[in-house]
Each structure stands twice: as structure tokens, then as C-alpha cells.
Design a protein around this motif. Structure first.
Motif, PDB file in Angstrom:
ATOM      1  N   THR A 414       0.671  -1.032  -0.128  1.00  0.00           N
ATOM      2  CA  THR A 414      -0.216   0.088   0.204  1.00  0.00           C
ATOM      3  C   THR A 414       0.729   1.135  -0.041  1.00  0.00           C
ATOM      4  O   THR A 414       0.665   2.264  -0.841  1.00  0.00           O
ATOM      5  CB  THR A 414      -0.981   0.034   1.200  1.00  0.00           C
ATOM      6  OG1 THR A 414      -1.730  -1.190   1.279  1.00  0.00           O
ATOM      7  CG2 THR A 414      -2.192   1.039   1.025  1.00  0.00           C
ATOM      8  N   HIS A 484      -3.309  -4.127 -11.728  1.00  0.00           N
ATOM      9  CA  HIS A 484      -4.760  -3.524 -10.916  1.00  0.00           C
ATOM     10  C   HIS A 484      -5.459  -2.557 -11.425  1.00  0.00           C
ATOM     11  O   HIS A 484      -6.434  -2.212 -10.526  1.00  0.00           O
ATOM     12  CB  HIS A 484      -4.301  -3.436  -9.593  1.00  0.00           C
ATOM     13  CG  HIS A 484      -3.988  -4.740  -8.711  1.00  0.00           C
ATOM     14  ND1 HIS A 484      -4.792  -5.748  -8.229  1.00  0.00           N
ATOM     15  CD2 HIS A 484      -2.496  -5.385  -8.540  1.00  0.00           C
ATOM     16  CE1 HIS A 484      -3.996  -6.851  -7.790  1.00  0.00           C
ATOM     17  NE2 HIS A 484      -2.652  -6.348  -7.765  1.00  0.00           N
ATOM     18  N   VAL A 506      -6.536   4.260  -3.143  1.00  0.00           N
ATOM     19  CA  VAL A 506      -5.301   3.855  -2.677  1.00  0.00           C
ATOM     20  C   VAL A 506      -4.397   5.165  -2.070  1.00  0.00           C
ATOM     21  O   VAL A 506      -3.893   4.983  -0.858  1.00  0.00           O
ATOM     22  CB  VAL A 506      -4.617   3.150  -3.537  1.00  0.00           C
ATOM     23  CG1 VAL A 506      -3.106   2.949  -2.955  1.00  0.00           C
ATOM     24  CG2 VAL A 506      -5.047   1.870  -4.304  1.00  0.00           C
ATOM     25  N   ARG A 511      -8.027   1.897   0.781  1.00  0.00           N
ATOM     26  CA  ARG A 511      -7.694   0.569   0.266  1.00  0.00           C
ATOM     27  C   ARG A 511      -6.186  -0.156   0.606  1.00  0.00           C
ATOM     28  O   ARG A 511      -5.309   0.483   0.190  1.00  0.00           O
ATOM     29  CB  ARG A 511      -8.041   0.448  -1.200  1.00  0.00           C
ATOM     30  CG  ARG A 511      -7.588  -0.803  -1.812  1.00  0.00           C
ATOM     31  CD  ARG A 511      -8.021  -0.710  -3.477  1.00  0.00           C
ATOM     32  NE  ARG A 511      -7.710  -1.841  -4.231  1.00  0.00           N
ATOM     33  CZ  ARG A 511      -7.714  -1.937  -5.483  1.00  0.00           C
ATOM     34  NH1 ARG A 511      -8.251  -1.013  -6.168  1.00  0.00           N
ATOM     35  NH2 ARG A 511      -7.240  -3.218  -6.140  1.00  0.00           N
ATOM     36  N   LEU A 513      -3.472  -2.654  -0.273  1.00  0.00           N
ATOM     37  CA  LEU A 513      -3.157  -3.325  -1.489  1.00  0.00           C
ATOM     38  C   LEU A 513      -1.874  -4.235  -1.165  1.00  0.00           C
ATOM     39  O   LEU A 513      -0.755  -3.997  -0.906  1.00  0.00           O
ATOM     40  CB  LEU A 513      -2.454  -2.350  -2.706  1.00  0.00           C
ATOM     41  CG  LEU A 513      -2.198  -2.798  -4.056  1.00  0.00           C
ATOM     42  CD1 LEU A 513      -3.626  -3.356  -4.416  1.00  0.00           C
ATOM     43  CD2 LEU A 513      -1.498  -1.788  -4.809  1.00  0.00           C
TER      44      LEU A 513
END
Length: 638
Positions: A414, A484, A506, A511, A513
Motif C-alpha cells: 500500500t 490492478h 489507494v 484500500r 494493496l
């Protein structure tokens, strides 16, 4: 309208399978499909490459009155299938552009006279008025439409001429049709049904799994060296196919492999027709050659002993990847599908989609296919599970792919993703500029160079925030962000990267990741082969196998056909293991039908005979002997 009856048959299908093809019983859905077509029904058959699709129309063509007409897309495919059928004593012929006028007329006369069991025709020839008029004069047992996925406009191998094949049912409504393919998603399957008018056809769908193929996907890092190491380390002396995206790369790679002592041939649509034909013929007939090709080298590659298929560029779709890798291991013996791909592959294919002439719907479809391919490459789960799920088939972890054997590390990417996305954002927001992956990585790693200083990017707040990761690590992050759909390649053809709608979540920390990191061990070239042969041979049996292969090669040269047309390696291995002492014992071996027993039986017994008498070579295989169902045997008839 054709004169063929929908019910008359002339032989029992099981007896034909045993006597002509040398197999004791059908496998999987074969028997149901065969009986359905013999009775006059239409069918759609989906079976993996090497799964015995050809028997599903060859046996009914022999069982029914008349000639089975097979629509086949490639000249080489027709020729090899006809050669193999003639070896079995089946009256087969083809009509294509390789023939002289006299040769074609001789085939036409034989068809009208009822002297053919099977007639292979290319779709473009079939749809001519001359050929349709010819078919009206004969008795047709069935129509078989091979490689039926070619009818799908969204498939990986669309052939416009397949679109006209619906007229077969219009002109011959009483003749059963069987459409066959080795690969089709639910959407492609429905398009086959619709375009060929097979709404009422019975569907026979087998598992898409090829358990003998080991799937392995590695990160590109000097791909020619990686490919060389893979071949030399794991497949020295084996037949294989290497797929490249461009013609130039095909020729460069073939030349490089030859320079490293590997017998390699190039194949692409830009080569003269005679060169393509010669190279394909050599690949099919000689042992241990490597074909380096674009996907122009595709359908019709029936060579059963291809031990590996390597991709050094990212395939455009999972369907294409599955179809191409399926050309390995048709004999059921252990084989490998090896793919190397990197960030530049993703950027290039995204750009190709954006620059294509198709409408927005076409581009979205192509983008979805690429996304599915990227998902397969980047998964931390079992490759086979992910691959089969694409075709709607559930499967547990296989234990025979790289992610099962050497699981990759999943790490929280992330923060790394936020750094990349922030760099892309600030370059655009503060400077109005867009750059490609290499420049973004230089900014993140704080790498000063003339270009960085020219644009003043060393003054950005994101300059150097990613010094903790290597250039290779950052390329992996960028590649996965594109996979993605958190970054995208611009539409102007310069390969620069921009944010997407998904980037916001993000950047705002909404979110998490998880990304994939390859282990160092997983990226090294292995020194061992993927798996031992399915049929283990004792030393004396191995000697017999070597003698049998040499004998087969001599016979094949005399007949002017590939060696596997005479017998597959799997059949020779079983003969070597069983060491039959009589024709009756030999007749019990898989793949030894009546015609081949009569033609070659005595010669085979001479090859396996030993002066001191028979020597045992180990216990018999598990199962019921000649039953076709073990992983060592391919029932595909070419």
C-alpha cells in the motif's frame, strides 16, 4: 438437399475404436458424443488439446454411411491427419490449394463414388459453389467443424470464413454436425452455438485441465539469457516452441539460440511460404527442434512430443495462452509451459489496445482479456486454479505449478503504491508533465541524471522517497499497479503513465494493496527436469525403447510422414515395458490397431526380441491394462 440418412450406420463404434484405432474403450465424454452423432444428432464438443477430440468425429464418420466432411483451417493439419488415417487403413483425403488440378479431381471422383471415409476441406474452399455442388453429388455421413472457436469474433483466432458455415445446416438439414474446440469461455461457446446454428445441439464439455503440464511464469530479466538457461537446464535435446510477439524478435531469438548450439527454426507470416512450409515440416518430422514463432504458428501443430512451450512476450488473452501452451505434452507425458513477462510487456499491450482500429466495445473486450491474463501472471494462488476458473471450472491447488511448488511472498504494498501514485500525480499536477516507468522510478529512487535535472524533478517532494527499493522492485510494483488498473498507459502512444479512477482510494488510504514478490529461488534456472516420465523403464526396457524409436524413424522416412504418425512415444514405451512375445500380446497394447498390427507387428517383435529370451522389466502399470485413461497416453488421432 443432401441424400444422407440420419440413422443408418455400418459398424459398432466401440468395435471401430478397438479394431481401427487400437483402444479398448472410450474416455470421458467421447462415447456419449460419438453415440449421439452416430444417431444423427448435432453436437458441440469441448475437450483439451490431446484429449481425443478427433475420435469424436472420426469414429462416427466410419460408423455412418457416407463420407465425413471435416472443415479444417490449415493445410498442414489436413495433411498430417490424412497421413495418420491412411496408416490406420482409413480411406481419407483432402482438398486444398496444395494439390494439382489432376490430384483434386481424383479426390472429387473418389468422393462421388463413395470411396472415402473422411474428406478434409478448408472453410474457404468448402463455401465455393464448385465444392458445394460436389458435396450435393455424394453421400455425407456428417459435417465436423474443427477449431470451432475460429467463428468467434472476440476469440483469439477469429477466421472470417468460418462465419459462413451455418449454411451447411440450411442445405443439408438431415446431416449431423459436430463442432469441436479445445478452448472456449462461456461467451465464446455461446457465440459458436449462435453463429453455427447449434442451439439444439448436445454439448459435451470435458475438463480443461492438462495435469501433465507444469505452468511457470517468471519476471523478465535479460529474457534471452533466461530462455537459454531454461532450455539448456531443463529441456536440452527436446522439441519445443518459443512464442514471440514480433517477427523481428522471432528471427533474432532463433539466430541467438542457434548460436548457442540449439537447433532452432523461425516461423512467422512475413517469411516466404516455402520457407514456412519447410520449417514446419522439419519441426514435425525431426526430433529435438525448437520452433521460434509468432502465433501464426498455431493450429495444426499435432506433434505429440513437444516437451515445452515458452512465451518470451506476454500473450494477449488467457484463451490464447491456454491454446498455445496446450501444444505441449499431447502425448500425456510431463511438459512445461514457461512464460517470462515484464513491465514493458504490459505497457506495450495496453498501448496496442488503445491504438487499435476497433470501436470502444472492442477495446473494452480486449482490455478485459488482458486484465485476466495479468491476473493469472500476478496471482499468489495456484496458477492452474486461476487458469481453469477463467473457463468456469473449479479446481483445487494442483501441486504442479510454480506458485504451488515455490509459493511467492505476498506483501503489503500500500505505501509503495502511494509513493508511485503520488509521484505520477505531482508530475502532472505541479508540472503538467507525464513520464514513463523508467523516469518515475528514477524520481522515486532519487537518482540524479541529466533528464531529472533538466526538468527540475529533484526538487519534487517525492524525489528519493523510494530509495529503500531497488529498480527491479519498483518495476514489479509498477507492473502490478497497471495490472490492478491503478495506473494506465496514456492514449497518445508515448507510453507515459497516468492515474485511474481506482487510484484515489489507494492514495487516500481507503484500500489496502497486497502485492506479489518473487523469491530469489523461484527466479533461478532449475537444474532438474519437471517430473520423471510417466512410464518408468528399466535399463533393458530403455534399450528396447531406443531400438523401437530408431526403427520407427526409418519407417517414417520411407513413408514420408512424421514419426508420431507411425506410433506415439507412449505406445513405444509401453511396448518396450511389456516386451510382447506374440502378435496377440502386441495387440493388447494401447495404440496398436488391426492395420498397424498387420503392417508392423512382426517388425516390432523383432525389435523387442532378446537372444537370451524375455527379460522382465518391472510390474505392469496400475489399472486394467489397455483401458485408455492413464495420464501416459494421448488418444488424439492426428
Amino acid at each position: 438437399m443432401g441424400t444422407n440418412s440420419t440413422t443408418t450406420s455400418r459398424a459398432d463404434p466401440l468395435a471401430l475404436l478397438q479394431q481401427v484405432f487400437g483402444y479398448e474403450r472410450f474416455r470421458g465424454h467421447q462415447q456419449a458424443a460419438v453415440e449421439h452423432v452416430v444417431a444423427g444428432g448435432d453436437a458441440l464438443v469441448l475437450m483439451p488439446t490431446g484429449g481425443g477430440k478427433s475420435l469424436c468425429y472420426q469414429v462416427p464418420a466410419l460408423a455412418r454411411e457416407g463420407t465425413g466432411v471435416v472443415v479444417s483451417p490449415l493445410i498442414a493439419l489436413m495433411q498430417d491427419q490424412v497421413d495418420a488415417l491412411l496408416e490406420l487403413g482409413v480411406r481419407a483425403a483432402y482438398l486444398n490449394s496444395s494439390q494439382t488440378l489432376d490430384e483434386a479431381r481424383a479426390v472429387e471422383r473418389a468422393f462421388v463414388a463413395g470411396e472415402l471415409d473422411l474428406l478434409y476441406v478448408a472453410p474457404e474452399r468448402l463455401l465455393t459453389e464448385r465444392c458445394l455442388a460436389l458435396l450435393e453429388r455424394g453421400r455425407i455421413a456428417l459435417f465436423a467443424i474443427d477449431e470451432a472457436h475460429c467463428v468467434s469474433q472476440w476469440g483469439h483466432d477469429f477466421r472470417p470464413e468460418y462465419m459462413g458455415l451455418s449454411l451447411l445446416h440450411e442445405r443439408w438439414p438431415d446431416v449431423p454436425r459436430i463442432a469441436l474446440t479445445a478452448t472456449a469461455t462461456e461467451a465464446t461457446r455461446q457465440e459458436i452455438v449462435t453463429r453455427l446454428g447449434l442451439e439444439a445441439a448436445a454439448q459435451f464439455v470435458s475438463s480443461f485441465d492438462r495435469p501433465n503440464i507444469r505452468y511457470r511464469i517468471v519476471e523478465k530479466n535479460d529474457v534471452r539469457r533466461q530462455l537459454l538457461g531454461f532450455i539448456q537446464g531443463e529441456h536440452a535435446g527436446d522439441a519445443g516452441i518459443v512464442y514471440c510477439l514480433s517477427r523481428a524478435k522471432v528471427e533474432d531469438t532463433a539466430e541467438y539460440l542457434c548460436g548457442q548450439g540449439i537447433a532452432a527454426l523461425p516461423y512467422h507470416a512475413g517469411l516466404p511460404a516455402e520457407v514456412r512450409a519447410r520449417n514446419q515440416s522439419r519441426f514435425l518430422r525431426e526430433d529435438g527442434l525448437v520452433m521460434v514463432a509468432t502465433i501464426a504458428f498455431g493450429m495444426g501443430i499435432d506433434k505429440p512430443d513437444v516437451r515445452f512451450v515458452a512465451h518470451i512476450d506476454l500473450p494477449k488473452s488467457v484463451e490464447g495462452y491456454y491454446q498455445e501452451t496446450g501444444r505441449a505434452g499431447r502425448d500425456g507425458l510431463p511438459s512445461q509451459a514457461w512464460l517470462a513477462y515484464g513491465l514493458q510487456d504490459v505497457v506495450q499491450l495496453r498501448r496496442m489496445i488503445d491504438e487499435s482500429d476497433g470501436d470502444e466495445q472492442h477495446k473494452r473486450r480486449m482490455g478485459a482479456q488482458l486484465d485476466a491474463m495479468l491476473g493469472l501472471c500476478e496471482t499468489v494462488e495456484c496458477r492452474r486454479t486461476r487458469l481453469l476458473a477463467y473457463f468456469g471450472e473449479a479446481s483445487p491447488a494442483c501441486g504442479n505449478c510454480d506458485t504451488c511448488l515455490e509459493p511467492p511472498e505476498a506483501w503489503d504494498g500500500t505505501v509503495a503504491a502511494q509513493k508511485v501514485l503520488s509521484a505520477v500525480y505531482r508530475l502532472w499536477k505541479e508540472r503538467g508533465q507525464r513520464f514513463g516507468a523508467g523516469h518515475i522510478i528514477d524520481v522515486l529512487r532519487g537518482k540524479k541524471n541529466a533528464r531529472i535535472e533538466q526538468y527540475g524533478h529533484d526538487a519534487l517532494s517525492v524525489f528519493g522517497v523510494g530509495a529503500d527499493l531497488s529498480e527491479r522492485d519498483w518495476r514489479g510494483v509498477l507492473r502490478q499497479l497497471i495490472a490492478h488498473s491503478l495506473l494506465t498507459v496514456d492514449h497518445e502512444g508515448y507510453g507515459t503513465l497516468t492515474l485511474t479512477e481506482g487510484s484515489r482510494s489507494v492514495l487516500k488510504g481507503e484500500r489496502q494493496l497486497m502485492l506479489r514478490r518473487e523469491s530469489e529461488r523461484a527466479t533461478r534456472v532449475r537444474e532438474s527436469r519437471p517430473r520423471a516420465p510417466v512410464i518408468e523403464l528399466a535399463p533393458e526396457a530403455e534399450e528396447r525403447f531406443v531400438r523401437l524409436r530408431a526403427w520407427r524413424a526409418s519407417v517414417a522416412r520411407d513413408h514420408g510422414v512424421p514419426a508420431y504418425v507411425i506410433f506415439h512415444d507412449a505406445t513405444l514405451r509401453e511396448i518396450a515395458r511389456a516386451c510382447p512375445e506374440s502378435l496377440d500380446e502386441l495387440a493388447r497394447i494401447n495404440g496398436v490397431g488391426e492395420r498397424k498390427l498387420h503392417a508392423y507387428g512382426e517388425a516390432i517383435l523383432e525389435q523387442v526380441e532378446r537372444p537370451q529370451g524375455r527379460t522382465a522389466s518391472g510390474p505392469p502399470p496400475e489399472g486394467d491394462g489397455k483401458t485408455w485413461g492413464g495420464p501416459a497416453f494421448s488418444q488424439e488421432v492426428h
